[in-house]
Motif scaffolding. Structure first.
Motif, PDB file in Angstrom:
ATOM      1  N   LEU A 108       0.839  -1.208   0.000  1.00 38.48           N
ATOM      2  CA  LEU A 108       0.000   0.000   0.000  1.00 38.48           C
ATOM      3  C   LEU A 108       0.874   1.258   0.000  1.00 38.48           C
ATOM      4  N   ALA A 109       1.890   1.239   0.855  1.00 40.60           N
ATOM      5  CA  ALA A 109       2.767   2.412   0.946  1.00 40.60           C
ATOM      6  C   ALA A 109       3.513   2.641  -0.368  1.00 40.60           C
ATOM      7  N   VAL A 110       3.985   1.542  -0.977  1.00 44.13           N
ATOM      8  CA  VAL A 110       4.713   1.684  -2.257  1.00 44.13           C
ATOM      9  C   VAL A 110       3.765   2.264  -3.317  1.00 44.13           C
ATOM     10  N   ALA A 111       2.511   1.797  -3.311  1.00 40.05           N
ATOM     11  CA  ALA A 111       1.540   2.287  -4.307  1.00 40.05           C
ATOM     12  C   ALA A 111       1.294   3.788  -4.154  1.00 40.05           C
ATOM     13  N   THR A 112       1.357   4.292  -2.931  1.00 36.53           N
ATOM     14  CA  THR A 112       1.090   5.742  -2.762  1.00 36.53           C
ATOM     15  C   THR A 112       2.170   6.587  -3.446  1.00 36.53           C
ATOM     16  N   GLU A 113       3.341   5.991  -3.658  1.00 38.69           N
ATOM     17  CA  GLU A 113       4.412   6.780  -4.285  1.00 38.69           C
ATOM     18  C   GLU A 113       4.147   7.046  -5.764  1.00 38.69           C
ATOM     19  N   ASP A 114       3.232   6.270  -6.357  1.00 37.71           N
ATOM     20  CA  ASP A 114       2.936   6.454  -7.792  1.00 37.71           C
ATOM     21  C   ASP A 114       1.680   7.292  -8.031  1.00 37.71           C
ATOM     22  N   ILE A 115       1.105   7.814  -6.968  1.00 37.84           N
ATOM     23  CA  ILE A 115      -0.176   8.507  -7.109  1.00 37.84           C
ATOM     24  C   ILE A 115      -0.076   9.698  -8.074  1.00 37.84           C
ATOM     25  N   ALA A 116       0.959  10.509  -7.907  1.00 33.82           N
ATOM     26  CA  ALA A 116       1.067  11.719  -8.733  1.00 33.82           C
ATOM     27  C   ALA A 116       1.100  11.358 -10.215  1.00 33.82           C
ATOM     28  N   GLN A 117       1.818  10.293 -10.532  1.00 30.10           N
ATOM     29  CA  GLN A 117       1.927   9.870 -11.934  1.00 30.10           C
ATOM     30  C   GLN A 117       0.566   9.370 -12.455  1.00 30.10           C
ATOM     31  N   ARG A 118      -0.144   8.635 -11.626  1.00 29.23           N
ATOM     32  CA  ARG A 118      -1.475   8.146 -12.037  1.00 29.23           C
ATOM     33  C   ARG A 118      -2.412   9.324 -12.292  1.00 29.23           C
ATOM     34  N   VAL A 119      -2.373  10.305 -11.389  1.00 27.23           N
ATOM     35  CA  VAL A 119      -3.257  11.470 -11.518  1.00 27.23           C
ATOM     36  C   VAL A 119      -2.972  12.194 -12.834  1.00 27.23           C
ATOM     37  N   GLN A 120      -1.698  12.311 -13.148  1.00 30.15           N
ATOM     38  CA  GLN A 120      -1.314  13.014 -14.373  1.00 30.15           C
ATOM     39  C   GLN A 120      -1.912  12.311 -15.608  1.00 30.15           C
ATOM     40  N   ILE A 121      -1.831  11.002 -15.645  1.00 33.38           N
ATOM     41  CA  ILE A 121      -2.375  10.241 -16.789  1.00 33.38           C
ATOM     42  C   ILE A 121      -3.909  10.359 -16.810  1.00 33.38           C
ATOM     43  N   MET A 122      -4.503  10.230 -15.626  1.00 33.15           N
ATOM     44  CA  MET A 122      -5.961  10.322 -15.524  1.00 33.15           C
ATOM     45  C   MET A 122      -6.475  11.651 -16.078  1.00 33.15           C
ATOM     46  N   GLN A 123      -5.782  12.717 -15.704  1.00 31.68           N
ATOM     47  CA  GLN A 123      -6.300  14.041 -16.045  1.00 31.68           C
ATOM     48  C   GLN A 123      -6.029  14.436 -17.488  1.00 31.68           C
ATOM     49  N   THR A 124      -5.188  13.686 -18.162  1.00 29.77           N
ATOM     50  CA  THR A 124      -4.897  14.009 -19.566  1.00 29.77           C
ATOM     51  C   THR A 124      -5.507  12.920 -20.456  1.00 29.77           C
ATOM     52  N   LYS A 125      -4.782  11.805 -20.596  1.00 24.70           N
ATOM     53  CA  LYS A 125      -5.209  10.746 -21.524  1.00 24.70           C
ATOM     54  C   LYS A 125      -6.582  10.161 -21.154  1.00 24.70           C
ATOM     55  N   THR A 126      -6.746   9.785 -19.893  1.00 28.23           N
ATOM     56  CA  THR A 126      -7.978   9.087 -19.497  1.00 28.23           C
ATOM     57  C   THR A 126      -9.198   9.989 -19.660  1.00 28.23           C
ATOM     58  N   LYS A 127      -9.045  11.243 -19.294  1.00 26.81           N
ATOM     59  CA  LYS A 127     -10.181  12.177 -19.404  1.00 26.81           C
ATOM     60  C   LYS A 127     -10.604  12.339 -20.867  1.00 26.81           C
ATOM     61  N   LEU A 128      -9.619  12.389 -21.759  1.00 24.98           N
ATOM     62  CA  LEU A 128      -9.942  12.510 -23.197  1.00 24.98           C
ATOM     63  C   LEU A 128     -10.771  11.323 -23.665  1.00 24.98           C
ATOM     64  N   ILE A 129     -10.368  10.123 -23.232  1.00 21.97           N
ATOM     65  CA  ILE A 129     -11.080   8.905 -23.649  1.00 21.97           C
ATOM     66  C   ILE A 129     -12.494   8.924 -23.053  1.00 21.97           C
ATOM     67  N   ARG A 130     -12.584   9.307 -21.780  1.00 25.73           N
ATOM     68  CA  ARG A 130     -13.900   9.345 -21.127  1.00 25.73           C
ATOM     69  C   ARG A 130     -14.835  10.314 -21.874  1.00 25.73           C
ATOM     70  N   ASP A 131     -14.316  11.512 -22.179  1.00 23.37           N
ATOM     71  CA  ASP A 131     -15.148  12.514 -22.850  1.00 23.37           C
ATOM     72  C   ASP A 131     -15.559  12.040 -24.244  1.00 23.37           C
ATOM     73  N   TYR A 132     -14.644  11.358 -24.912  1.00 19.79           N
ATOM     74  CA  TYR A 132     -14.939  10.826 -26.244  1.00 19.79           C
ATOM     75  C   TYR A 132     -16.100   9.831 -26.175  1.00 19.79           C
ATOM     76  N   ILE A 133     -16.032   8.914 -25.217  1.00 23.39           N
ATOM     77  CA  ILE A 133     -17.113   7.916 -25.079  1.00 23.39           C
ATOM     78  C   ILE A 133     -18.446   8.641 -24.839  1.00 23.39           C
ATOM     79  N   GLU A 134     -18.450   9.577 -23.916  1.00 20.19           N
ATOM     80  CA  GLU A 134     -19.709  10.270 -23.595  1.00 20.19           C
ATOM     81  C   GLU A 134     -20.263  10.994 -24.818  1.00 20.19           C
ATOM     82  N   ASN A 135     -19.410  11.683 -25.530  1.00 13.80           N
ATOM     83  CA  ASN A 135     -19.875  12.448 -26.692  1.00 13.80           C
ATOM     84  C   ASN A 135     -20.466  11.532 -27.757  1.00 13.80           C
ATOM     85  N   GLU A 136     -19.769  10.442 -28.033  1.00 14.90           N
ATOM     86  CA  GLU A 136     -20.245   9.507 -29.066  1.00 14.90           C
ATOM     87  C   GLU A 136     -21.594   8.885 -28.675  1.00 14.90           C
ATOM     88  N   ILE A 137     -21.735   8.570 -27.408  1.00 13.28           N
ATOM     89  CA  ILE A 137     -22.970   7.905 -26.958  1.00 13.28           C
ATOM     90  C   ILE A 137     -24.139   8.895 -27.014  1.00 13.28           C
TER      91      ILE A 137
END
Ligand code: PLP
Length: 365
Positions: free
Chosen positions: A230-259
């Motif tokens: 658990l502690a080791v996983a917390t060290e990667d949080i910032a990197q996960r957030v960065q991907i979520m807020q860029t790449k993942t958000k784009l994919i999420r918005d794309y799905i919503e728009n298409e639907i």
């Protein structure tokens, strides 16, 4: 067949570096209560994990990090402890069942957007309010909530389970009295979580009795390997957030728009909230029950979940959508898509194609 995993709010895959770290330490006998060298080593691993989490989550000095078996246990622990105080306990109707089924005195309604009515925080009670909803991704206005709870001399516990790894998170910046986190929602191991709390403001009362582990508040030999993971996983949080807020958000918005283009009477729960998690969609497929949708996507290799919380393999009452002013009819036709950092646009396209196929098939009888 495709293997597409769109159920990351339920659980995430354990990150490779977390697995390697857990494997590195798991071959030695590790009881932190033993006083010999191996025991002391295990104890040190736990204290190192506390320190690591303290840094990763920006935990204020003086707060305790108390390890539990899950966020469910952490929520139970803090709520049952609050019950022993003379404060009235409040929560909102859209919380996770581990809070809703606690000793709650009053359930606060939410707006159609899923956000809290700030005026409802008006007495010096104990408030348990999640940062982000697990089904809709709706993010509560935490800064305003903290201010308001302070104004009325209340105590605030925050279920941060779905926020961590998806949006920036810092205990110091939020300023609540307690936080719940869970390892398996951000690449950490299953079966471990923690309650982070200000021991001056909240007196934790144990739910179990036995040994003196975890400040005498949570007896039972610690799961050293999972706590370390658990502690080791917390060290990667910032990197996960960065991907979520860029790449993942784009994919999420794309799905919503298409639907929405394919079907203009889809309801996307929480789309009108001020802030939402970047990875989550809670949407209706008009006339098609959640269970049927989940089974259909599963048969095409796409893992999604019903809008309503799914526990022990069954779909629960759609309390979150209904609290957001949905009819039972619509709420029971909701699907939750929750993307992870590894999902791709190609996977999204396949999902959209399958969504349209099912919808058309249903529409044409
Ligand atoms: N709180 C929220 C908001 C959740 O989404 C979950 C799990 O889905 C929990 C608590 C419970 O977490 P755990 O599986 O660690 O008990």
């Amino acid at each position: 067949m495709a293997h597409i995993y769109f159920d990351n709010n339920a659980t995430t895959a354990i990150s490779q570096n977390v697995i390697s770290e857990m494997m590195r330490i798991c071959d030695k006998p590790s009881n932190p209560s033993s006083i010999h060298a191996l025991g002391r080593n295990a104890k040190q691993l736990i204290e190192n994990a506390r320190a690591k989490i303290g840094v990763s989550l920006n935990v204020p000095k003086g707060f305790r990090i108390l390890f539990t078996s899950s966020a469910t246990e952490a929520n139970n622990l803090v709520l049952h402890s609050a019950k022993a105080s003379d404060r009235k306990i409040f929560t909102i109707e859209t919380e996770h069942p581990s809070v809703l089924k606690g000793p709650i005195d009053e359930f606060l309604k939410v707006k159609e957007s899923g956000e809290i009515n700030l005026n409802d925080i008006n007495s010096s009670g104990f408030y348990s309010i999640m940062i982000a909803n697990n089904e809709t991704g709706v993010i509560q206005p935490m800064n305003d909530i903290v201010q308001q709870v302070k104004c009325v001399n209340g105590i605030l516990h925050v279920d941060a389970v779905q926020a961590i790894g998806k949006i920036p998170f810092s205990c110091e910046e939020i300023g609540a009295n307690a936080y719940t986190i869970s390892g398996h929602k951000f690449g950490g191991p299953y079966g471990v979580g923690c309650l982070i709390y200000d021991s001056d403001a909240i007196k934790i009362k144990p739910l179990m009795f036995g040994g003196g582990q975890e400040y005498g508040l949570r007896p039972g030999t610690e799961n050293v390997m999972a706590i370390h993971g658990l502690a080791v996983a917390t060290e990667d949080i910032a990197q996960r957030v960065q991907i979520m807020q860029t790449k993942t958000k784009l994919i999420r918005d794309y799905i919503e728009n298409e639907i929405v283009v394919a079907c203009d009477n889809v309801r996307i729960f929480g789309k009108n909230a001020k802030h939402r998690l970047p990875n989550t969609i809670s949407m209706t497929m008009p006339g098609v029950k959640s269970e049927l949708q989940v089974a259909y996507f599963d048969s095409h290799g796409i893992a999604v979940s019903a809008g309503a919380a799914c526990s022990a393999g069954r779909v629960d009452h759609p309390h979150v959508q209904m609290a957001m002013n949905s009819s039972y009819e619509d709420a029971s036709c909701t699907l939750r898509v929750s993307l992870g950092i590894d999902n791709t646009m190609e996977e999204a396209q396949l999902f959209i194609q399958k969504w349209k196929e099912l919808y058309e098939r249903h529409r044409n009888g």
